[in-house]
Design an enzyme around this catalytic site. Structure first.
Site, PDB file in Angstrom:
ATOM      1  N   LYS A 145       0.868  -1.175   0.000  1.00 60.35           N
ATOM      2  CA  LYS A 145       0.000   0.000   0.000  1.00 60.35           C
ATOM      3  C   LYS A 145       0.900   1.219   0.000  1.00 60.35           C
ATOM      4  O   LYS A 145       1.789   1.339   0.861  1.00 60.35           O
ATOM      5  CB  LYS A 145      -0.892   0.051   1.226  1.00 60.35           C
ATOM      6  CG  LYS A 145      -1.634   1.364   1.332  1.00 60.35           C
ATOM      7  CD  LYS A 145      -2.652   1.342   2.404  1.00 60.35           C
ATOM      8  CE  LYS A 145      -2.045   1.231   3.757  1.00 60.35           C
ATOM      9  NZ  LYS A 145      -3.012   1.536   4.816  1.00 60.35           N
ATOM     10  N   THR A 146       0.670   2.109  -0.941  1.00 57.63           N
ATOM     11  CA  THR A 146       1.471   3.330  -0.995  1.00 57.63           C
ATOM     12  C   THR A 146       0.558   4.477  -1.395  1.00 57.63           C
ATOM     13  O   THR A 146      -0.661   4.315  -1.456  1.00 57.63           O
ATOM     14  CB  THR A 146       2.671   3.147  -1.964  1.00 57.63           C
ATOM     15  OG1 THR A 146       3.565   4.257  -1.808  1.00 57.63           O
ATOM     16  CG2 THR A 146       2.209   3.043  -3.416  1.00 57.63           C
TER      17      THR A 146
END
Ligand code: 5RP
Length: 261
Positions: free
Chosen positions: A173-174
């Site tokens: 997740k970014t």
């Protein structure tokens, strides 16, 4: 990959679209009762039909979620700092793998902070979780943040995401950024975007669509849903973008139509 790992990962995704919406309400472990999360059960329950996974902490799961709930759990297993700490996100392991299994986690989430002076602590803590989770066929979601002043551009986010994947993350997740294609194409595992701070619904829907078009497999969105003027309407608009590939305008029209009913 083991049958269990494959099954847990498959259950995180909508079988028709192959995409996913993680509804993130794990903020309390460092933000406390942040706006919109005070009565977590009242936030989560109306949204359950529209999310593909629920991301939250051990305590929130135990205290706010009924045991007959059928949405897969992405369990936050890192922590150790609060918003009062200048070294926010200098995180370590806060939940044992044994307890994650006991809580029937479909995946576990750990934050790494690439570029901070304490990055090594977060990366080694992350790999310890990966080593244990892999023993039980549980995927680890790396939550990537980037040290203060390093910016949230493709160069740094691709660095953090690739490091996470190389260390064993099964998903990353970014943040969304310009040239997000570069972040996705340089990361060998599926990428979801965090929603980040609350922005106007039209902008959040635009960000979600741009991320999907750039190759993200979905979103892990919290504040832009639970701090929306109508979270159920916003969740359905995000789902239309993620799962039905509708245009931003169509999704925004859906949001406005639903929020008025
Ligand atoms: C907080 C988190 C959240 O899960 C993540 O940031 C998604 O929530 P939001 O869309 O509100 O940013 O990792 O540390």
């Amino acid at each position: 990959m083991s049958w269990g790992m494959n099954n847990r990962l498959a259950n995180l995704f909508n079988p028709q679209s192959g995409k996913t919406i993680f509804f993130a309400v794990d903020h309390g472990y460092f933000m406390g009762p942040t706006t919109g999360l005070k009565q977590l059960d009242k936030v989560i329950n109306p949204l359950l039909p529209y999310m593909d996974a629920l991301m939250l902490t051990r305590g929130a799961l135990r205290q706010y979620v009924p045991t007959d709930m059928r949405v897969p759990i992405v369990l936050r297993v890192s922590g150790g700092t609060s918003i009062l700490n200048k070294n926010l996100l200098h995180e370590g392991i806060t939940v044992s793998m044994e307890d994650a299994i006991r809580l029937n986690a479909a995946a576990v989430a750990f934050s790494i902070l690439v570029g901070a002076e304490f990055e090594r602590d977060t990366l080694l803590g992350f790999t310890q979780v990966v080593n244990e989770a892999e023993r039980y066929g549980i995927p680890v979601l790396a939550v990537t943040a980037v040290g203060k002043g390093l910016g949230k551009d493709a160069r740094y986010l691709s660095l953090a995401s690739r490091i996470a994947a190389e260390l064993g993350a099964r998903m990353v997740k970014t943040y969304y950024c310009d040239d997000f294609e570069h972040v996705v194409s340089s990361c060998p595992v599926p990428v979801v975007i965090a929603g980040g701070k609350k922005i106007p619904e039209l902008d959040a829907l635009t960000m979600a669509r741009n991320a999907i078009q750039a190759g993200a497999v979905g979103v892990d969105m919290g504040r832009n849903i639970f701090q929306s003027e109508n979270p159920v309407a916003m969740m359905q608009a995000v789902a239309a973008v993620v799962h039905k590939n509708v245009s931003v305008q169509e999704a925004f029209d859906l949001f406005n139509e639903l929020k008025n009913h």
